[in-house]
Design a protein around this motif. Structure first.
Motif, short mmCIF file in Angstrom:
data_model
loop_
_atom_site.label_atom_id
_atom_site.label_comp_id
_atom_site.label_asym_id
_atom_site.label_seq_id
_atom_site.Cartn_x
_atom_site.Cartn_y
_atom_site.Cartn_z
N LEU A 1 7.81 -2.37 -9.27
CA LEU A 1 8.87 -2.81 -8.36
C LEU A 1 10.19 -2.92 -9.11
O LEU A 1 10.22 -3.40 -10.25
CB LEU A 1 8.49 -4.18 -7.78
N ALA A 2 11.28 -2.44 -8.48
CA ALA A 2 12.57 -2.48 -9.18
C ALA A 2 13.40 -3.67 -8.71
O ALA A 2 14.09 -4.32 -9.48
CB ALA A 2 13.35 -1.19 -8.91
N THR A 3 13.35 -3.96 -7.44
CA THR A 3 14.24 -5.01 -6.90
C THR A 3 13.43 -5.97 -6.07
O THR A 3 12.57 -5.56 -5.30
CB THR A 3 15.33 -4.38 -6.01
N GLU B 1 0.84 -1.22 0.00
CA GLU B 1 0.00 0.00 0.00
C GLU B 1 0.87 1.26 0.00
O GLU B 1 1.78 1.40 0.82
CB GLU B 1 -0.89 0.01 1.26
N GLY B 2 0.68 2.10 -1.00
CA GLY B 2 1.36 3.38 -1.07
C GLY B 2 2.82 3.28 -1.49
O GLY B 2 3.56 4.26 -1.44
N MET B 3 3.25 2.08 -1.92
CA MET B 3 4.68 1.89 -2.22
C MET B 3 5.12 2.76 -3.39
O MET B 3 4.39 2.92 -4.37
CB MET B 3 4.96 0.40 -2.54
N GLN B 4 6.33 3.36 -3.22
CA GLN B 4 6.86 4.21 -4.29
C GLN B 4 7.26 3.34 -5.49
O GLN B 4 7.55 2.15 -5.33
CB GLN B 4 8.10 4.97 -3.78
N ALA B 5 7.31 4.01 -6.62
CA ALA B 5 7.78 3.29 -7.82
C ALA B 5 9.27 2.99 -7.65
O ALA B 5 9.97 3.73 -6.93
CB ALA B 5 7.57 4.15 -9.06
N GLY B 6 9.71 1.93 -8.25
CA GLY B 6 11.14 1.60 -8.22
C GLY B 6 11.59 1.13 -6.84
O GLY B 6 12.76 1.26 -6.48
N GLY B 7 10.65 0.58 -6.07
CA GLY B 7 10.99 0.17 -4.71
C GLY B 7 11.61 -1.21 -4.67
O GLY B 7 11.81 -1.87 -5.70
N THR B 8 11.90 -1.62 -3.45
CA THR B 8 12.53 -2.94 -3.19
C THR B 8 11.62 -3.73 -2.27
O THR B 8 11.07 -3.20 -1.31
CB THR B 8 13.89 -2.71 -2.47
N TRP B 9 11.42 -5.00 -2.66
CA TRP B 9 10.59 -5.88 -1.79
C TRP B 9 11.47 -7.03 -1.35
O TRP B 9 12.06 -7.74 -2.20
CB TRP B 9 9.36 -6.38 -2.56
N ILE B 10 11.56 -7.20 -0.04
CA ILE B 10 12.36 -8.31 0.52
C ILE B 10 11.36 -9.28 1.15
O ILE B 10 10.61 -8.90 2.05
CB ILE B 10 13.36 -7.79 1.57
N HIS B 11 11.33 -10.49 0.63
CA HIS B 11 10.25 -11.41 1.02
C HIS B 11 10.83 -12.75 1.41
O HIS B 11 11.88 -13.19 0.92
CB HIS B 11 9.30 -11.58 -0.19
N THR B 12 10.13 -13.37 2.34
CA THR B 12 10.57 -14.72 2.72
C THR B 12 9.63 -15.72 2.06
O THR B 12 8.42 -15.52 2.02
CB THR B 12 10.54 -14.91 4.24
#
Lengths: 434, 294, 204, 106
Positions: free
Chosen positions: C110-112, C85-96
């Protein structure tokens, strides 16, 4: 461990210093475990570090959200020998303040922390502390009051007790929580003041807001606080027998004049506190190198047409919003109230004299005036300007609501409209449409 | 050390006139069962005591008076006050049996032993009178008030002489004796009620106590005292914490801090003066007021 | 200034992770503020922690509404909360999780993407599903803003009991090693290319 | 219960209380001077001790709420400056040596 074993440990731990031989020496100095120079922690932990630096004698505690981790840190520090104090884990806030009054009348430097319903329950001894002129320091990790039931921040609890006679300072940052807590011992214990002090930090945003802070040297704090002397004016000490708080007043005899004398003494002490607070902040800046505006902070006010007035941790986002507005060419400034009691009328008037309209942002409600309490107090101070000052009351951040830079953009925008004759005669509820 | 002594009290309403006491006295003094040797005599209600209903029996027994007429009247100094026991001693060698001593005795406590014609009187059986022990109905009682007086009479009353309690107030009696016994190395808490109401904490700049005293709140006596004690323990000073509280201050509104203090093993002397009601505010019922008592 | 939102479940140490990460970032010379989402953090309930870090002092103390970095330390929380929610463009998502990028749903801006099977590692290291320290390793790998040493120092100051500290040191290392980094070359990715893992010099 | 109780750190900073002899009387209300009130004028009845009957057993001293019973060489007397005339001494005297009479003023 069986119940009686734990009871035995508890009794032994609580056992007093027997007067036969093994009484702990009343006066001895031993190097404490060195306190760290800097810590990454939240406001509650910062308060505990400040208490460790101030070396209280007796701490009484009872947990309540969002203060609870503060008293956990205190217990941990006492257990680890970082704080050498008698820790009283009492059965309720009413007894917290009562025990501390007793200890202070026996000469102890004392501390506790509470908020919300806890402060309400503590109210009976709380209102008596200023009259006894006891410099008890109590952190209020402010929380909105019931009803509606809530466990989150807000400043309604601290605002509701503003007429009781405690000195009240509101902190903007976790660093300011640590520094102000240490300063409040010196301010309260100053012989011309001798009043209890509330150090108010916003529940959640400061209490659980983690950031990096610096700790002063213990030697600097000891020098800053100087020789403690808590019950020179009133003591419960067999070596100095006296009656504390005899019946006073009535209509005949010396009663009326005596009573007025005590009330006037309290008011004089509150006025003295204004200078003492400024001196304390000044010496703190020199000794420790951190400067906080003691009473009122003026931010970009000199070339401002209008200003928003803030209190507590909302001020960070407000300053960011003011900077952004300035980039858009808006002539807005900011006035932050740190010392709310005694209300710094002169300092507020000096700040208000620079602007033509104000938007006061409160984190509490004054039901009597259909406005925020800070709004009402600021208007009262503005009376001295002897000119009409358009003002609007904004109420935000209740029960932990977040006052963001977007909210402040709208507040700044609304306040600007006061300049061209717009009247806002009822409070703007900032978070109503979140 | 004052000079008061135990004495024997007679309760005529309990006396059955069985003269067991006289038998016991004769045996104790002379070993014989001839009650003429008895120093104590139960007589038909000849002598009624002022103010009491005429009793069937009256007691003739020396009460070891403080200002004994017998000693004054005795021409041969056969009678003298024993400084230690307070007993009026009779010296048989000096006594000439002139019986002048019986003149002025308020209690018929000195008389002629018809068996041997000598004067005889009670000597309190060295402080443990046989007659008192023998009486089956409790009509005779050894009054030991004097022992209390001997032990505490000289100790200073740590309240001012004038306290504005009602006439005959039991609380005033209790607190004066309590504080005299506890002594001056004390911090005294008197929660709101009659006890401070009578001026123990004083009024308009004057104090009613010679010891450190304070008004706690009615609700927090125990926790305030606990805080004081903590600090004195910390300073290595052993000071007694004393609370003189009413039943409301202990069992009603003051109970929470007291229960907390008890659970935490705080050290204090907590006296509950239970007059079974809120008397200072004009006799409202409290938790300890028995049903139907008002 | 960076804005990070950490999502997890009560009892998994999301808030503790934000504290340890804060200490690590401060030891890297950055300014940090971190506040947990305040509520009744019941074990299992979705929980969030908000962090800001920058090389300039941070004044505002607010929640995070437009994060540039999102970290979910529990694989299933993405089904109960909209973590983007509200995430900026070109952001990074770290997921398990064990899923591959194409099996996951995320904003196309999403960039990364950094993936780490933290639950698997946790089961081996702790034999319990405690993923917070492992994901700190993943964060270091994904952002390059904090070194393993700084994270370890942060771990030492958190009050783990003796065995716990050793296990957590192992966990953060494995988290760092076993995190797979995916640079998504979609159109609106952030202009500046993301640094390769481990390079610290390109600090924002 | 083997493990020792952790002793507390000793870091009391030197604490010599400094008690000024003059304390402004507008701080906490305190009272050091004893009250001078003498409730002798509360009496409507007055106790009289019959010296011939007093056996000096001190019962009156124990029961007097005002503690105004004074020991004399040969009897116990009542200090009329503070006696409130409650009559308890007369009631309690086991030898009926005390009687209450109308208060006639001085």
């Amino acid at each position: 461990m069986s119940i009686d074993q734990s009871k035995a440990i508890k009794q032994q731990a609580d056992a007093p210093a027997k007067s036969t031989g093994q009484a702990r020496p009343a006066v001895s100095v031993k190097a404490l475990r060195r306190l760290p120079d800097s810590v990454v922690c939240d406001g509650n932990e910062a308060s505990a570090w400040a208490v460790a630096l101030a070396r209280p004698d007796v701490i009484a505690i009872y947990p309540i959200t969002p203060q609870s981790s503060l008293v956990e840190y205190l217990s941990q520090f006492v257990a680890e020998g970082l704080i050498d104090a008698e820790l009283m884990n009492v059965e309720g806030e009413h007894s917290v303040m009562s025990a501390l009054q007793g200890a202070a009348l026996a000469g102890a430097r004392t501390y506790t922390a509470t908020c919300g319903p806890g402060l309400a329950f503590m109210f009976e001894p709380y209102i008596r502390t200023p009259g006894l002129r006891l410099p008890i320091v109590t952190s209020l990790v402010t929380r909105d009051t019931l009803t509606p039931q809530c466990v989150w921040g807000g400043q309604q609890d601290a605002m509701l007790v503003k007429e009781v006679g405690w000195i009240q300072m509101y902190c903007e940052s976790v660093q300011e929580v640590l520094d102000t807590t240490v300063m409040s011992f010196r301010i309260g214990e100053h012989p011309d003041v001798m009043l209890p002090v509330n150090v108010n930090s916003d529940g959640n945003y400061l209490s659980y807001g983690v950031t990096g802070i610096d700790l002063p040297e213990q030697a600097d704090v000891d020098a800053f606080l100087g020789q403690k002397n808590i019950n020179w004016h009133a003591a419960l000490d067999p070596e100095r027998p006296m009656a504390i708080d005899p019946l006073t007043g009535g209509a005949g005899g010396p009663g009326p004049s005596l009573f007025v004398g005590y009330r006037k003494g309290q008011c004089d002490a509150m006025q003295n506190a204004l200078q003492v607070i400024e001196d304390a902040h000044e010496e703190w800046a020199q000794r420790v190198g951190r400067r906080f505006a003691p009473l009122i902070e003026q931010y970009r006010l000199d070339d401002a047409e209008y200003a928003i007035v803030t209190i507590g941790s909302m001020t960070g986002a407000a300053k960011d919003a003011v900077d952004a507005a300035r980039e858009r060419g808006e002539p807005v400034g900011l006035i932050k109230v740190k010392t709310f009691r005694p209300f710094p009328v002169a300092a507020m008037q000096k700040a208000l004299s620079k602007v033509k309209a104000i938007g006061v942002v409160d984190r509490a409600v004054n039901f009597g005036w259909n406005s925020g309490p800070l709004f009402q107090e600021t208007l009262a101070a503005a009376h001295g300007l002897q000119r009409y000052l358009p003002a609007a009351s904004f109420i935000g951040g209740l029960a932990g609501a977040d006052i963001t830079t977007d909210h402040f953009d709208r507040i700044i925008h609304d306040t600007a409209r006061l300049l061209d004759g717009q009247v806002i005669d009822s409070p703007v509820w900032v978070n109503q449409h979140d | 050390m004052g000079n008061a002594h135990n004495s024997i009290i007679f309760h005529p309403e309990k006396c059955a006139g069985c003269s067991t006491c006289m038998l016991a006295c004769a045996r104790a003094k002379t070993g014989s069962d001839d009650i003429r040797h008895s120093r104590i005599a139960i007589q038909p209600g000849a002598m009624t005591l002022a103010g009491d209903a005429p009793a069937e029996t009256a007691l003739a027994l020396c009460r070891q008076c403080g200002d004994p007429k017998c000693v004054q009247n005795c021409p041969s100094t056969a009678l003298s006050i024993n400084a230690d026991s307070g007993v009026i001693d009779w010296n048989g060698n000096k006594c000439i049996d002139c019986l002048l001593c019986t003149v002025g005795c308020s209690y018929g406590g000195i008389a002629v032993n018809e068996a041997d014609g000598r004067v005889m009187k009670c000597d309190m059986c060295a402080g443990d009178p046989a007659c008192v022990k023998a009486c089956p109905n409790g009509a005779l009682e050894l009054n030991r008030s004097a022992e209390l007086y001997q032990e505490f009479g000289h100790k200073e009353d740590l309240f001012v002489p004038g306290l504005s309690a009602c006439q005959g107030c039991n609380s005033e009696l209790l607190i004066r004796h309590t504080l005299r016994k506890v002594g001056s190395n004390v911090v005294l808490a008197t929660p709101p009620g009659c006890i401070p109401g009578m001026g123990t904490v004083g009024y308009n700049g004057k104090t009613g106590s010679k010891v450190p005293v304070f008004h706690p709140l009615l609700t927090n006596t125990a926790s305030m005292l606990a805080g004081i004690k903590k600090q004195y323990n910390r300073l290595g000073r052993d000071v007694t914490m004393l609370a003189l509280a009413g039943d409301g201050g202990v069992g009603d509104v003051g109970f929470q801090s007291l229960s907390g203090a008890a659970e935490r093993n705080e050290q204090m002397l907590f006296v509950c003066v239970d007059n079974e009601g809120y008397m200072n505010t004009g006799m409202q019922s409290s938790g300890s007021t028995p049903a139907g008592s008002w | 200034m960076h804005e990070l939102r950490i999502h997890g479940r009560g009892g998994q140490g999301a808030v503790l992770a934000s504290k340890i990460l804060a200490k690590a970032l401060v030891s890297e010379g950055l300014h940090v503020t971190a506040i947990p989402a305040f509520g009744f953090e019941r074990r299992g309930a979705p929980v969030a922690a908000f962090m800001r870090y920058s090389d300039r002092p941070i004044r505002r103390i607010n929640n995070i509404y437009s994060p540039d970095t999102v970290m979910s330390i529990d694989p299933s929380v993405i089904h109960s909360v909209n973590i983007f929610e509200g995430m900026q463009a070109g952001g990074t998502w770290i997921h398990t999780g064990r899923a591959e990028p194409d099996e996951l749903v995320f904003p196309d801006s999403l960039a990364t993407l950094a993936l780490c099977d933290a639950v698997g590692i946790a089961m081996q290291v702790f034999r319990r599903n405690i993923t917070n320290t492992i994901m700190l390793g993943a964060f270091a790998k994904a952002t390059g803003l904090v070194s393993l040493d700084a994270l370890k120092k942060g771990l030492e100051s958190a009050s783990f009991r003796d065995a716990g500290l050793h296990q957590n040191m192992l966990a953060v290392e494995r988290g760092y090693e076993e995190t797979r980094l995916f640079h998504l070359n979609n159109a609106c990715a952030a202009k500046t290319p993301k640094p390769a893992a481990g390079a610290l010099e390109d600090r924002i | 219960m083997s493990q020792p109780i952790k002793t507390r750190a000793d870091n009391l900073i030197p604490y010599q209380p400094i008690y000024p002899d003059q304390v402004p009387d507008t701080y906490c209300p305190v009272a050091k001077e004893p009250a001078q009130m003498l409730p002798g004028d509360w009496r409507s009845m007055r106790p009289v001790v019959d010296r011939d009957k007093c056996v000096k057993c001190a019962t009156c001293w124990i029961y007097c709420p005002v503690q105004c019973v004074v020991e004399k060489a040969a009897w116990f007397d009542i200090n009329l400056a503070t006696c409130k005339g409650c009559g308890i001494c007369a009631q309690e005297c086991p030898q009926r040596a005390i009687t209450m009479i109308e208060e006639a003023g001085k």
